[in-house]
Scaffold this active site. Structure first.
Site, PDB file in Angstrom:
ATOM      1  N   HIS A 129      -3.352   2.119  63.744  1.00 38.26           N
ATOM      2  CA  HIS A 129      -2.643   1.905  62.361  1.00 38.26           C
ATOM      3  C   HIS A 129      -1.418   0.874  62.943  1.00 38.26           C
ATOM      4  CE1 HIS A 129      -0.126   3.793  59.563  1.00 38.26           C
ATOM      5  NE2 HIS A 129      -1.051   3.984  58.746  1.00 38.26           N
ATOM      6  N   PHE A 139       2.160   1.184  51.842  1.00 40.13           N
ATOM      7  CA  PHE A 139       3.024   0.616  52.962  1.00 40.13           C
ATOM      8  C   PHE A 139       3.987  -0.339  51.841  1.00 40.13           C
ATOM      9  CE2 PHE A 139      -1.521   1.067  54.956  1.00 40.13           C
ATOM     10  CZ  PHE A 139      -0.960   1.526  56.156  1.00 40.13           C
ATOM     11  N   ASP A 173       0.411   8.805  52.631  1.00 43.48           N
ATOM     12  CA  ASP A 173       1.383   9.365  51.737  1.00 43.48           C
ATOM     13  C   ASP A 173       2.180   8.052  51.439  1.00 43.48           C
ATOM     14  OD1 ASP A 173       1.141  12.101  51.108  1.00 43.48           O
ATOM     15  OD2 ASP A 173       2.779  12.380  53.091  1.00 43.48           O
ATOM     16  N   TYR A 198       5.551   6.894  50.490  1.00 41.81           N
ATOM     17  CA  TYR A 198       6.702   6.979  51.513  1.00 41.81           C
ATOM     18  C   TYR A 198       8.052   8.252  51.174  1.00 41.81           C
ATOM     19  CZ  TYR A 198       6.182   2.419  53.547  1.00 41.81           C
ATOM     20  OH  TYR A 198       5.563   1.314  53.868  1.00 41.81           O
TER      21      TYR A 198
END
Length: 221
Positions: free
Chosen positions: A187, A78, A65, A67
């Site tokens: 992750h 990221f 998703d 931020y």
């Protein structure tokens, strides 16, 4: 939402843009952006594709998703805009790069510099409402990004796919592992990393070693 995306991708994804699900997705996103605060800004929804043309793709990193805090998202998974404090997952990514390659922490968390070298930084969902993680899931973005992964897998060879966490691994089911290099780990989020599932994966040096073995320029991480 007008489809302003690099021409190299427009040709590859033409059928997706014509599909009924994408028409419904477009209407949903337009309404959300018109009535709520959403991220990234409209001109950056397809930034991952604009910074990394189809013919230049060497590495694919799959996020989930954008931020959802003010000023953070810039259309690359990221990645955050210049001047924005580094989110925890990105801090752990840079820690692993520092450990793996001996490179110091960069001044900025803006990963456009990676994308411009052929790293497709693909979120599964390309938009989000402010403060509401996952708010634009299950409206069609996942179908679209599955198609992106499939087209890269089908049309190209020797692409490195970095699958971090179970969500990315599930998206990676569409990759032809017989002609691409797939690296998996936990992750980089603190919850996963602190349990020993992220640090030490050496994905960055492994990626570069593979690219060099195929006669390609390594990524300047």
């Amino acid at each position: 939402m007008s489809i302003k995306i690099d021409a190299s991708w427009k040709a590859v994804l033409e059928e997706e843009f014509k599909a009924p699900y994408f028409t419904a997705l477009t209407a949903f996103v337009k309404q959300e952006y018109h009535t709520k605060v959403c991220y990234p800004k409209g001109s950056q929804i397809f930034a991952a594709f604009d910074h990394c043309k189809f013919q230049d793709v060497k590495v694919v990193i799959i996020g989930q998703d954008p931020y959802h805090g003010p000023g953070q998202a810039n259309g690359l998974c990221f990645s955050v805009n210049d001047g924005v404090p580094l989110p925890p997952s990105l801090i752990n990514i840079f820690k692993e790069i520092e450990s793996d390659l001996g490179k110091p922490f960069p001044a900025s968390g803006n990963l456009e510099r990676w994308a411009d070298q052929g790293v497709l930084l693909l979120n599964a969902t390309l938009t989000v409402e402010q403060g509401k993680a996952g708010s634009h899931q299950n409206h069609g973005w996942e179908i679209f990004t599955d198609a992106v992964i499939r087209e890269v897998s089908d049309r190209k060879e020797n692409v490195v796919f970095l699958l971090w966490g179970s969500y990315a691994r599930n998206k990676g089911a569409r990759i032809d592992t017989s002609k691409h290099y797939v690296l998996q780990s936990g992750h980089p989020s603190p919850m996963s990393a602190n349990r020993g599932h992220w640090f030490g994966n050496r994905h960055f040096s492994k990626t570069n070693a593979f690219l060099q073995s195929r006669g390609m320029t390594p990524i300047e991480w």
